[in-house]
Design a protein around this motif. Structure first.
Motif, mmCIF file in Angstrom:
data_model
loop_
_atom_site.group_PDB
_atom_site.id
_atom_site.type_symbol
_atom_site.label_atom_id
_atom_site.label_comp_id
_atom_site.label_asym_id
_atom_site.label_seq_id
_atom_site.Cartn_x
_atom_site.Cartn_y
_atom_site.Cartn_z
ATOM 1 N N PHE A 129 27.505 17.272 3.422
ATOM 2 C CA PHE A 129 27.469 16.549 4.837
ATOM 3 C C PHE A 129 27.036 15.343 4.520
ATOM 4 O O PHE A 129 26.139 14.913 3.681
ATOM 5 C CB PHE A 129 26.398 17.372 5.452
ATOM 6 C CG PHE A 129 27.011 18.826 5.988
ATOM 7 C CD1 PHE A 129 27.525 18.717 7.319
ATOM 8 C CD2 PHE A 129 26.943 20.124 5.414
ATOM 9 C CE1 PHE A 129 27.955 19.941 7.850
ATOM 10 C CE2 PHE A 129 27.593 21.086 5.929
ATOM 11 C CZ PHE A 129 28.245 20.903 7.170
ATOM 12 N N PRO A 130 27.034 14.229 5.646
ATOM 13 C CA PRO A 130 26.475 12.973 5.742
ATOM 14 C C PRO A 130 25.058 13.044 5.897
ATOM 15 O O PRO A 130 24.276 14.188 6.076
ATOM 16 C CB PRO A 130 27.263 12.566 6.847
ATOM 17 C CG PRO A 130 27.756 13.594 7.661
ATOM 18 C CD PRO A 130 27.810 14.616 6.846
ATOM 19 N N ASP A 131 24.300 11.990 5.400
ATOM 20 C CA ASP A 131 22.819 11.918 5.178
ATOM 21 C C ASP A 131 22.087 12.402 6.574
ATOM 22 O O ASP A 131 21.008 13.020 6.316
ATOM 23 C CB ASP A 131 22.386 10.443 5.011
ATOM 24 C CG ASP A 131 22.642 10.242 3.473
ATOM 25 O OD1 ASP A 131 23.058 11.111 2.784
ATOM 26 O OD2 ASP A 131 22.824 8.753 3.211
ATOM 27 N N PRO A 132 22.425 12.248 7.913
ATOM 28 C CA PRO A 132 21.730 12.701 8.850
ATOM 29 C C PRO A 132 21.608 14.075 8.926
ATOM 30 O O PRO A 132 20.560 14.539 9.511
ATOM 31 C CB PRO A 132 22.666 12.373 10.067
ATOM 32 C CG PRO A 132 23.299 11.207 9.697
ATOM 33 C CD PRO A 132 23.620 11.512 8.176
ATOM 34 N N VAL A 133 22.318 14.956 7.898
ATOM 35 C CA VAL A 133 22.095 16.309 7.878
ATOM 36 C C VAL A 133 21.124 16.865 7.034
ATOM 37 O O VAL A 133 21.273 16.424 5.710
ATOM 38 C CB VAL A 133 23.440 17.112 7.790
ATOM 39 C CG1 VAL A 133 23.046 18.681 7.650
ATOM 40 C CG2 VAL A 133 24.311 16.924 8.997
ATOM 41 N N GLY A 134 19.971 17.310 7.296
ATOM 42 C CA GLY A 134 18.928 17.727 6.362
ATOM 43 C C GLY A 134 18.852 19.168 5.949
ATOM 44 O O GLY A 134 18.101 19.560 5.074
ATOM 45 N N ALA A 135 19.594 19.979 6.651
ATOM 46 C CA ALA A 135 19.262 21.317 6.475
ATOM 47 C C ALA A 135 20.466 22.310 7.005
ATOM 48 O O ALA A 135 21.055 21.798 8.351
ATOM 49 C CB ALA A 135 18.187 21.929 7.127
ATOM 50 N N VAL A 136 21.030 23.024 6.288
ATOM 51 C CA VAL A 136 22.037 23.710 6.756
ATOM 52 C C VAL A 136 21.929 25.248 6.541
ATOM 53 O O VAL A 136 21.329 25.576 5.199
ATOM 54 C CB VAL A 136 23.490 23.505 5.833
ATOM 55 C CG1 VAL A 136 24.796 24.194 6.227
ATOM 56 C CG2 VAL A 136 23.831 22.011 6.328
ATOM 57 N N GLY A 137 22.226 26.090 7.335
ATOM 58 C CA GLY A 137 22.163 27.697 7.102
ATOM 59 C C GLY A 137 22.813 28.582 8.148
ATOM 60 O O GLY A 137 23.708 28.177 8.747
#
Length: 285
Positions: free
Chosen positions: A120-128
């Protein structure tokens, strides 16, 4: 006499435009990730925090999922492993393509790595994503649960609802209405003592199993009742746990019912008398 309008310094204008552009770019990228509207850019990384929301049905897991999903730096999917033979409603098209669906059925762990926790690009800091306690422990998704337990880098948001009776009532109302999210429940239910005891015992065992599956450094427990009573400090703590900057979070679901339990359970007083003096009497207070 004419006057020249006051103008902001060029640096302030430039910073303002840059901020708006960055915010717009983040929204576009996030929309593409969630809705599958076109391919994500190939550039990106997996340096974000990976996590899973676990718990039992009607315990507030969807409430927590919606709150976290409102964070501009988070991408939070629903139940990816509920059914083996049917696509899941509410899952973005990006994860429902023929290639992703085939990968999920043939190698669900590879599906997690390549489709869910993709770059993911940098603005995304967490994925769940969300995973119920009774999903993937057995059967064709078993490899998913085994992987989630063994993956020490995967953080766990464990949602609990202390009031077992309220959980059971919510479950029965949803079953009767067929509405599981964002629907008002107006009916009543009648529960047998054996039904209640069986449910209370099953939930106790499930929560104990989840606590045993995940060590404390990987797991953050969130009580539904605490979210209703004083959400701000709890949500800040969860965001820190997921390495997200603290932001105001907005719920995307509504409560099924706000009526007191004695008004919903037709035989509430009889159940209160039956469970008096037991460990479960507190649910009938």
């Amino acid at each position: 006499m004419t006057t020249t309008p006051r103008r902001r310094p060029a640096t302030a204008v430039s910073a303002s435009k840059t901020g708006r552009a960055a915010a717009y770019a983040a929204r576009v990228l996030r929309y593409r990730a969630l809705a599958g509207a076109g391919a994500l850019p190939r550039v990106g990384s997996r340096s974000y925090t990976r996590f899973v929301i676990v718990g039992r049905g009607r315990s507030g897991t969807n409430f927590v999922r919606g709150l976290l999903d409102s964070h501009p730096g988070a991408v939070v999917h629903g139940e990816l492993f509920r059914d083996f033979d049917a696509p899941q409603p509410g899952v973005p098209r990006l994860l429902q393509s023929r290639r992703a669906w085939r990968r999920k059925r043939e190698d669900p762990v590879a599906f997690l790595h390549r489709s869910v926790f993709r770059p993911f690009p940098d603005p995304v800091g967490a994925v769940g994503f969300k995973l119920f306690d009774d999903q993937a422990r057995d059967g064709r998704w078993k490899a998913v649960w085994e992987h989630v337990i063994a993956d020490d880098g995967l953080r766990v948001v464990h949602v609990v609802r202390r009031d077992r009776l309220a959980t059971l009532v919510s479950l029965r109302l949803a079953e009767a209405s067929g509405t599981w999210v964002n629907g008002r429940a107006l009916g009543t239910v009648t529960l047998s003592p054996s039904e209640c005891a069986e449910f209370f015992t099953a939930v106790d065992a499930a929560e104990a199993r989840l606590r045993a599956d995940f060590p404390d450094h990987r797991r953050r427990e969130v009580a539904y009742e605490d979210l209703l009573a004083d959400p701000e400090p709890l949500l800040r703590d969860v965001q820190r746990f997921l390495d997200l900057p603290a932001r105001p979070l907005v719920p995307t679901t509504i409560r099924q019912s706000r009526r007191p339990l004695p008004a919903v359970v037709t035989n509430f007083e009889a159940l209160r008398a039956h469970f008096a003096g037991t460990a479960w009497a507190r649910f009938f207070g």
